[in-house]
Design an enzyme around this catalytic site. Structure first.
Site, short mmCIF file in Angstrom:
data_model
loop_
_atom_site.label_atom_id
_atom_site.label_comp_id
_atom_site.label_asym_id
_atom_site.label_seq_id
_atom_site.Cartn_x
_atom_site.Cartn_y
_atom_site.Cartn_z
CG HIS A 53 45.87 -45.82 27.30
ND1 HIS A 53 45.85 -46.67 26.42
CD2 HIS A 53 45.40 -44.72 26.88
CE1 HIS A 53 44.93 -46.33 25.49
NE2 HIS A 53 44.67 -44.98 25.60
CG ASP A 77 45.75 -49.91 26.47
OD1 ASP A 77 46.76 -49.31 25.95
OD2 ASP A 77 45.35 -49.74 27.52
CG HIS A 78 47.38 -46.26 21.44
ND1 HIS A 78 46.32 -45.65 21.90
CD2 HIS A 78 48.38 -45.41 21.25
CE1 HIS A 78 46.68 -44.35 22.37
NE2 HIS A 78 47.99 -44.29 22.16
O1 LIG Z 1 43.82 -43.11 23.73
C1 LIG Z 1 44.21 -42.17 23.90
O2 LIG Z 1 45.30 -41.69 23.68
C2 LIG Z 1 45.81 -40.44 23.52
C3 LIG Z 1 47.15 -40.05 23.86
O3 LIG Z 1 48.00 -41.19 23.21
P1 LIG Z 1 49.38 -41.11 22.64
O4 LIG Z 1 49.90 -42.32 22.21
O5 LIG Z 1 49.68 -39.77 22.20
O6 LIG Z 1 50.32 -40.99 24.27
C4 LIG Z 1 44.98 -39.21 23.90
O7 LIG Z 1 45.19 -38.05 23.93
C5 LIG Z 1 43.54 -39.57 23.83
O8 LIG Z 1 42.64 -38.40 24.44
C6 LIG Z 1 43.06 -40.92 24.37
O9 LIG Z 1 41.75 -41.25 23.81
#
Ligand SMILES: O=C1O[C@H](COP(=O)(O)O)[C@@H](O)[C@H](O)[C@H]1O
Ligand SMILES: NC(=O)C1=CN([C@@H]2O[C@H](COP(=O)(O)OP(=O)(O)OC[C@H]3O[C@@H](n4cnc5c(N)ncnc54)[C@H](OP(=O)(O)O)[C@@H]3O)[C@@H](O)[C@H]2O)C=CC1
Length: 479
Positions: free
Chosen positions: A242, A179-180
């Protein structure tokens, strides 16, 4: 760090190019790769090792935060990359791969430590786990680990099915669910902020906090991902993973130690105490929305149903806000609000802690702790103070600290490094994922049946008015 072979499924894909190769390169520059490291990239197309190494080099050139010139031995780094063609559905291909991995292990005198990274479409996750098991690739005399990308399932049943299949080849301790958001430095800092500061630790409960607001707003629309996004919506794309992780990290109690087990135990406890949204009162807890055309940065942008690849009658959700109630002694009566969506006013991810006021006084603002995760990282405390330049009027002042994010390792760098060390702290444990899907499931069903109004909001706004109402009913407003 242990020597290992890194087996990358989806080596020719977008994620590998944009995130994984740059992350590995930056780890190499920081001398954080094992001294004996070798990567086998996989995909269906036929590519020579030389062309694969060129592809990796170009990816680094385009997407790495640090230049290729920073390394004195880029050739040495690239030589660790080899390529094999493999169709994930063909068991015979895995048998060929096993022979190639074993040959490499012998040639480089590597222990049989194997890291499998699934950077492919989620439809392939189960097939790969089954074939890794059948081919014997996952039977090693060293350790084996599996890094798996999101999404982890489409709903509770499919997530459980996927987990059961993975469990046939890997133990829970060997599975690293990415989960990044958990790789973002400020998210990794939350526990230290909450519990490493006695002043905050003492206040981190229902006695002192009136509500918590977690926002992840995005300015982008569906981009070129309509095929995926129209089937997922913001609830699967951002909320189930997230947003729920941010919620857990904020609401958890101090872990008994800093071990992954203890931290994950506390996160799961929060999820266990999270109140299920009552079906008949869904609208008091959840707001879903979809963007209409609107103005962003002086330009008119199309509405969601006018986007390429989206049907004109799509009822998909591009915005969601929710009121979360935690039925435990620490948070009873303290609402946690989350909201996230596409085509909102600004790109921003932040957690706002609003403290209780002893007596509401017109001239006093509530104390706020604002933890900004994106685009910059900062922590700000809002206090009330007399302004001598304004007749001693009481005004809010902001005490803050911010970090220069360009120099900080990127989420994928941190997460891949942790997985290589075997540290699972910032990966989603199955308990967390399952409990998150459990909470989401009735909401998904209400969305599917269109049992909840789909509120339209203009692109460039902070979402539908109903999201404001959600807080107003409790006497609060979004910060
Ligand atoms: O996992 C995802 O995350 C992005 C947003 O990530 P961020 O690090 O830029 O806040 C989101 O745009 C994307 O739809 C989603 O799959
Ligand atoms: N891209 C991103 O920004 C993000 C992606 N993710 C996740 O990462 C994963 C990968 O996404 P992404 O890189 O964008 O996907 P891509 O579609 O860009 O890449 C897919 C990869 O899978 C390979 N592939 C496709 N079919 C097969 C097959 N039958 N056998 C073997 N390999 C196959 C392709 O290679 P070939 O065509 O040569 O077979 C390619 O390398 C997904 O789970 C996604 O949800 C998560 C967060 C962000």
């Amino acid at each position: 760090m242990d020597a290992m072979t890194f087996v990358l499924f989806g080596a020719t894909g977008d994620l590998a190019k944009r995130k994984i190769y740059p992350a590995l390169y930056n780890l190499f520059l920081d001398e954080k790769l094992p001294s004996s490291f070798s990567l086998i990239g996989l995909g269906r197309r036929e590519i020579s090792n030389t062309n694969f190494q060129k592809h990796v080099e170009e990816s680094i050139q385009t997407f790495s935060r640090r230049s290729l010139y920073e390394s004195e031995d880029i050739k040495g780094f690239l030589q660790a990359f080899r390529y094999e063609s493999l169709d994930v559905n063909q068991l015979g291909d895995y048998e060929r791969l096993r022979a190639a991995v074993e040959e490499l292990e012998t040639e480089m005198n590597l222990p049989q430590n194997r890291m499998f990274y699934l950077s492919v479409a989620p439809d392939f996750f189960e097939m790969i786990a089954i074939n890794l098991h059948k081919s014997g690739l996952s039977s090693t005399s060293g350790w084996k680990r599996l890094i798996i990308e999101k999404p982890f399932g489409r709903d509770l049943a499919s997530a459980r099915h996927l987990n059961a299949t993975l469990s046939r080849a890997f133990e829970e301790t060997e599975i690293f669910r990415i989960d990044h958001y958990l790789g973002k430095p400020m998210v990794q800092n939350l526990e230290a902020l909450e519990f490493g500061n006695p002043v905050l630790k003492a206040l981190w409960n229902k006695e002192f906090i009136s509500n918590v607001q977690i926002t992840a707003s995005e300015t982008v629309g569906v981009e070129d991902r309509a095929g995926y996004y129209d089937q997922s919506g913001v609830i699967r794309d951002m909320v189930q993973n997230h947003m729920m992780q941010l919620f857990m990290m904020t609401a958890m109690q101090p872990p008994a130690s800093n071990s992954p087990e203890e931290i994950r135990k506390e996160k799961s406890k929060v999820m266990e105490a999270l109140r299920t949204v009552p079906k008949e009162e869904m609208a008091d807890y959840i707001v879903r929305g979809q963007y209409e055309s609107g103005e962003m940065n002086g330009h008119q942008v199309p509405g969601y149903t006018e986007e390429h690849g989206v049907s004109s009658d799509s009822m998909n959700n591009t915005f969601m806000a929710a009121r979360l109630l935690v039925d435990n002694p620490y948070w009873e009566g303290v609402p946690f609000y989350i909201r996230t969506g596409k085509r909102m006013t600004e790109k921003s991810t932040k957690i706002v802690i609003e403290f209780k006021q002893e007596h509401k006084q017109e001239n006093l603002s509530p104390n706020l702790l604002v933890i900004t995760i994106n685009p910059n990282e900062s922590v700000t405390l809002t206090l009330n103070s007399k302004n001598p330049l304004n007749d001693g009027k009481i005004e809010p002042i902001h005490i803050g600290h911010s970090t220069k994010t360009e120099e900080v390792p990127e989420a994928y760098e941190r997460l891949i490094f942790d997985a290589m060390k075997g540290d699972a702290t910032f990966f989603a444990h199955w308990n967390e994922v399952e409990l998150s899907w459990k909470w989401i499931q009735p909401i998904l069903e209400a969305f599917d049946k269109n049992a909840l109004a789909l509120h339209k909001y203009p692109a460039g706004s902070m979402g539908p008015d109903a999201a404001e109402e959600l807080l107003k009913k409790d006497g609060f407003n979004w910060w």
